[in-house]
Design a protein around this motif. Structure first.
Motif, PDB file in Angstrom:
ATOM      1  N   THR A   1       9.276 -34.241 -20.460  1.00  0.00           N
ATOM      2  CA  THR A   1       9.034 -34.948 -21.731  1.00  0.00           C
ATOM      3  C   THR A   1       8.793 -36.356 -21.491  1.00  0.00           C
ATOM      4  OG1 THR A   1      11.131 -33.078 -22.421  1.00  0.00           O
ATOM      5  CG2 THR A   1      10.618 -35.300 -23.719  1.00  0.00           C
ATOM      6  N   ALA A   2       9.676 -37.115 -21.066  1.00  0.00           N
ATOM      7  CA  ALA A   2       9.264 -38.472 -20.742  1.00  0.00           C
ATOM      8  C   ALA A   2       7.950 -38.820 -20.514  1.00  0.00           C
ATOM      9  CB  ALA A   2      10.354 -39.455 -19.486  1.00  0.00           C
ATOM     10  N   LEU A   3       7.327 -38.198 -19.414  1.00  0.00           N
ATOM     11  CA  LEU A   3       5.595 -38.361 -19.164  1.00  0.00           C
ATOM     12  C   LEU A   3       5.054 -37.668 -20.631  1.00  0.00           C
ATOM     13  CD1 LEU A   3       5.729 -38.042 -15.289  1.00  0.00           C
ATOM     14  CD2 LEU A   3       5.058 -39.911 -16.422  1.00  0.00           C
TER      15      LEU A   3
ATOM     16  N   TYR B   1      15.611 -42.480 -18.102  1.00  0.00           N
ATOM     17  CA  TYR B   1      15.186 -40.877 -17.250  1.00  0.00           C
ATOM     18  C   TYR B   1      14.294 -41.450 -15.834  1.00  0.00           C
ATOM     19  CZ  TYR B   1      17.036 -37.576 -20.273  1.00  0.00           C
ATOM     20  OH  TYR B   1      17.840 -38.108 -21.276  1.00  0.00           O
ATOM     21  N   GLY B   2      13.499 -42.715 -15.566  1.00  0.00           N
ATOM     22  CA  GLY B   2      13.304 -43.734 -14.682  1.00  0.00           C
ATOM     23  C   GLY B   2      14.499 -43.859 -13.790  1.00  0.00           C
ATOM     24  N   LEU B   3      14.944 -44.786 -14.575  1.00  0.00           N
ATOM     25  CA  LEU B   3      16.530 -45.334 -13.485  1.00  0.00           C
ATOM     26  C   LEU B   3      17.895 -43.985 -14.014  1.00  0.00           C
ATOM     27  CD1 LEU B   3      17.093 -48.581 -15.718  1.00  0.00           C
ATOM     28  CD2 LEU B   3      16.267 -48.049 -14.018  1.00  0.00           C
ATOM     29  N   TRP B   4      17.814 -42.695 -13.770  1.00  0.00           N
ATOM     30  CA  TRP B   4      18.476 -41.705 -13.746  1.00  0.00           C
ATOM     31  C   TRP B   4      19.389 -41.554 -12.551  1.00  0.00           C
ATOM     32  CZ3 TRP B   4      18.943 -36.454 -12.390  1.00  0.00           C
ATOM     33  CH2 TRP B   4      20.110 -35.698 -12.948  1.00  0.00           C
TER      34      TRP B   4
ATOM     35  N   GLY C   1       9.008 -45.361 -10.917  1.00  0.00           N
ATOM     36  CA  GLY C   1       7.164 -45.719 -11.200  1.00  0.00           C
ATOM     37  C   GLY C   1       7.724 -45.261 -13.093  1.00  0.00           C
ATOM     38  N   PHE C   2       8.427 -44.450 -13.134  1.00  0.00           N
ATOM     39  CA  PHE C   2       8.566 -44.470 -14.957  1.00  0.00           C
ATOM     40  C   PHE C   2       8.645 -45.526 -15.364  1.00  0.00           C
ATOM     41  CE2 PHE C   2       9.567 -39.438 -15.373  1.00  0.00           C
ATOM     42  CZ  PHE C   2       9.021 -39.137 -14.300  1.00  0.00           C
ATOM     43  N   VAL C   3       9.878 -46.366 -14.753  1.00  0.00           N
ATOM     44  CA  VAL C   3      10.100 -47.535 -15.112  1.00  0.00           C
ATOM     45  C   VAL C   3       8.648 -48.644 -15.516  1.00  0.00           C
ATOM     46  CG1 VAL C   3      11.465 -50.045 -15.252  1.00  0.00           C
ATOM     47  CG2 VAL C   3      12.102 -47.378 -14.660  1.00  0.00           C
ATOM     48  N   GLY C   4       7.976 -48.408 -14.608  1.00  0.00           N
ATOM     49  CA  GLY C   4       6.801 -49.689 -14.411  1.00  0.00           C
ATOM     50  C   GLY C   4       5.831 -49.537 -15.056  1.00  0.00           C
ATOM     51  N   LEU C   5       5.654 -47.573 -15.421  1.00  0.00           N
ATOM     52  CA  LEU C   5       4.989 -47.451 -16.281  1.00  0.00           C
ATOM     53  C   LEU C   5       5.364 -48.167 -17.962  1.00  0.00           C
ATOM     54  CD1 LEU C   5       2.360 -46.331 -17.538  1.00  0.00           C
ATOM     55  CD2 LEU C   5       3.697 -43.898 -17.831  1.00  0.00           C
ATOM     56  N   ALA C   6       6.861 -47.938 -18.193  1.00  0.00           N
ATOM     57  CA  ALA C   6       7.405 -48.382 -19.802  1.00  0.00           C
ATOM     58  C   ALA C   6       7.869 -49.585 -20.168  1.00  0.00           C
ATOM     59  CB  ALA C   6       8.451 -47.958 -19.308  1.00  0.00           C
TER      60      ALA C   6
END
Length: 222
Positions: free
Chosen positions: A69-71, A114-117, A148-153
């Motif tokens: 969902t985040a992506l 959900y990058g840090l979770w 990598g989610f955090v970097g994108l965010a």
């Protein structure tokens, strides 16, 4: 020390963020590549959940499949750049409006949360993941890809905006997601019972993500 002091300057951080956004999202080819990587991530993530999804009510699937969902939210936010980038304009020149501010804020919060979770989820009982035969995937793969989610965010504030309403909605939905996950037991598949520690950490990470969004985004002008 002087370099660290410069990085504490919001204007310097903003220029760095915009430079990375232009590099990674500023032309059609690179933007499509990032969207493609996100799409692959959604498919891989859903594969992780698919065996357990029949036990979850269909309406709750978007809250159950947290990382996909985040992506997916990130893909929607990035897709709004296509007209701007496709016309050759600067990626930071995307028009700002309230619906986009809500989308960009939700995408940011979900990506950061959900990058840090996994930092919490994998370290409540680390021996169950580090000691597994598939530890390269079950631990390092999950940890590194989610970071990598955090970097994108962190690229989203280069062109996005937020509002008080968007931050409030993100907070409510994040807490609702936690209730679904741990109150109703529809949390991601784990090798252990989450107990109290993981739900508490998840709520804290969600609130941190909202606070970071409030600090990182420019506010939408009325």
């Amino acid at each position: 020390m002087a370099r660290l002091d410069r990085l504490r300057d919001p204007d310097v951080r903003s220029r760095i963020r915009e430079a990375y956004a232009r590099e990674l999202l500023g032309d059609s080819r690179s933007l499509v590549s990032v969207l493609g990587i996100c799409a692959v991530g959604v498919l891989v993530g859903i594969r992780y959940y698919v065996a357990t999804m029949p036990a979850v009510p269909t309406l709750l699937w978007p809250l159950y499949v947290d990382s996909p969902t985040a992506l997916a939210l990130a893909m929607l936010a990035l897709a709004t750049l296509i007209p701007t980038v496709g016309s050759g304009r600067d990626v930071t020149a995307i028009p700002a409006n309230r619906p986009l501010a809500y989308l960009q804020t939700l995408a940011f919060v979900w990506l950061v949360k959900y990058g840090l979770w996994p930092l919490a989820a994998l370290h409540v009982r680390p021996e169950l993941y580090l000691g597994a035969p598939d530890a390269i995937v079950a631990y390092w793969g999950i940890l590194l890809t989610h970071l990598g989610f955090v970097g994108l965010a962190l690229l989203l504030p280069a062109f996005g905006r937020t509002t008080r309403g968007a931050l409030a909605v993100a907070t409510v939905l994040s807490l609702l997601n936690d209730v679904v996950d741990y109150g109703f037991g529809y949390h991601p598949p784990l090798h252990y019972d989450p107990g109290v520690v993981l739900p508490t950490a998840t709520v804290a990470v969600g609130l941190f993500a909202v606070g970071l969004a409030a600090r990182s985004f420019r506010r939408l002008e009325s």
